[in-house]
Design a protein around this motif. Structure first.
Motif, PDB file in Angstrom:
ATOM      1  N   TRP A  17      33.193  21.279  35.379  1.00  0.00           N
ATOM      2  CA  TRP A  17      33.242  19.888  35.849  1.00  0.00           C
ATOM      3  C   TRP A  17      33.273  19.846  37.375  1.00  0.00           C
ATOM      4  O   TRP A  17      32.558  19.056  37.998  1.00  0.00           O
ATOM      5  CB  TRP A  17      34.448  19.171  35.256  1.00  0.00           C
ATOM      6  CG  TRP A  17      34.393  17.688  35.448  1.00  0.00           C
ATOM      7  CD1 TRP A  17      33.898  16.767  34.579  1.00  0.00           C
ATOM      8  CD2 TRP A  17      34.827  16.949  36.605  1.00  0.00           C
ATOM      9  NE1 TRP A  17      33.993  15.512  35.118  1.00  0.00           N
ATOM     10  CE2 TRP A  17      34.564  15.585  36.359  1.00  0.00           C
ATOM     11  CE3 TRP A  17      35.398  17.303  37.816  1.00  0.00           C
ATOM     12  CZ2 TRP A  17      34.856  14.586  37.288  1.00  0.00           C
ATOM     13  CZ3 TRP A  17      35.686  16.304  38.741  1.00  0.00           C
ATOM     14  CH2 TRP A  17      35.419  14.969  38.465  1.00  0.00           C
ATOM     15  N   LYS A  20      29.918  20.722  38.965  1.00  0.00           N
ATOM     16  CA  LYS A  20      28.934  19.637  38.817  1.00  0.00           C
ATOM     17  C   LYS A  20      29.283  18.418  39.664  1.00  0.00           C
ATOM     18  O   LYS A  20      28.403  17.792  40.254  1.00  0.00           O
ATOM     19  CB  LYS A  20      28.854  19.230  37.350  1.00  0.00           C
ATOM     20  CG  LYS A  20      27.883  18.104  37.079  1.00  0.00           C
ATOM     21  CD  LYS A  20      27.836  17.733  35.627  1.00  0.00           C
ATOM     22  CE  LYS A  20      26.877  16.564  35.418  1.00  0.00           C
ATOM     23  NZ  LYS A  20      26.907  16.058  34.066  1.00  0.00           N
ATOM     24  N   ASN A  21      30.556  18.049  39.733  1.00  0.00           N
ATOM     25  CA  ASN A  21      30.961  16.776  40.329  1.00  0.00           C
ATOM     26  C   ASN A  21      31.661  16.869  41.677  1.00  0.00           C
ATOM     27  O   ASN A  21      31.551  15.955  42.490  1.00  0.00           O
ATOM     28  CB  ASN A  21      31.883  16.028  39.359  1.00  0.00           C
ATOM     29  CG  ASN A  21      31.196  15.723  38.062  1.00  0.00           C
ATOM     30  OD1 ASN A  21      30.353  14.839  38.008  1.00  0.00           O
ATOM     31  ND2 ASN A  21      31.525  16.457  37.013  1.00  0.00           N
ATOM     32  N   GLU A  89      39.811  12.594  37.759  1.00  0.00           N
ATOM     33  CA  GLU A  89      39.489  11.233  38.206  1.00  0.00           C
ATOM     34  C   GLU A  89      40.101  10.927  39.565  1.00  0.00           C
ATOM     35  O   GLU A  89      39.457  10.317  40.420  1.00  0.00           O
ATOM     36  CB  GLU A  89      39.940  10.208  37.169  1.00  0.00           C
ATOM     37  CG  GLU A  89      39.056  10.187  35.942  1.00  0.00           C
ATOM     38  CD  GLU A  89      39.430   9.084  34.963  1.00  0.00           C
ATOM     39  OE1 GLU A  89      39.902   8.015  35.399  1.00  0.00           O
ATOM     40  OE2 GLU A  89      39.241   9.303  33.758  1.00  0.00           O
ATOM     41  N   LYS A  92      38.176  12.801  42.284  1.00  0.00           N
ATOM     42  CA  LYS A  92      36.900  12.126  42.561  1.00  0.00           C
ATOM     43  C   LYS A  92      37.116  10.902  43.454  1.00  0.00           C
ATOM     44  O   LYS A  92      36.365  10.670  44.410  1.00  0.00           O
ATOM     45  CB  LYS A  92      36.232  11.723  41.237  1.00  0.00           C
ATOM     46  CG  LYS A  92      34.912  11.017  41.398  1.00  0.00           C
ATOM     47  CD  LYS A  92      33.803  11.971  41.794  1.00  0.00           C
ATOM     48  CE  LYS A  92      32.440  11.322  41.741  1.00  0.00           C
ATOM     49  NZ  LYS A  92      31.915  10.979  43.041  1.00  0.00           N
TER      50      LYS A  92
END
Length: 125
Positions: A17, A20-21, A89, A92
């Motif tokens: 994750w 990718k992010n 979250e 991000k």
């Protein structure tokens, strides 16, 4: 009624994750981490306050270490004793806000002046 405890994600899933992010974040010693380089103490305090505001609003609290020109943010869901969706979250959201550069977008917000150290804030990667 007690809330169900979050289950930590497997390290491989967290790493995938992040890659990718949030490629500047890393999984290390059970925490996801990111070091932000700043242009000095003013920028360091602004990053700390930004992270603090976002964490408080999200009701999820990171560990923060800081020095004159850098801030390290560490996230882990303490109740789960590992990384959960909450950590990802919040990471991000922190990344989006700290690295926002309005001068690179269309609109009325121009961003800080370039090349003038009086207005230097964060060292964008």
């Amino acid at each position: 009624m007690a809330a169900e405890r979050e289950k930590p994600m497997p390290d491989a899933e967290v790493n995938a994750w992040l890659q990718k992010n949030l490629p500047k974040w890393r999984l290390e010693d059970g925490w996801i981490r990111r070091t932000y380089k700043t242009s000095g103490w003013k920028g360091t305090l602004m990053v700390i306050n930004t992270v603090g505001h976002l964490a408080e609003v999200a009701w999820h609290h990171p560990d923060i270490t800081a020095s004159y020109a850098w801030v390290e943010v560490r996230l882990m869901t303490h109740t789960a004793k590992g990384i959960t969706d909450k950590d990802l979250e919040l990471a991000k959201k922190i990344e989006d806000v700290v690295h926002w550069q309005p001068g690179k977008e269309e609109g009325a917000l121009e961003g800080t002046p370039h090349g003038d150290q009086r207005f230097a804030y964060i060292k964008y990667d």
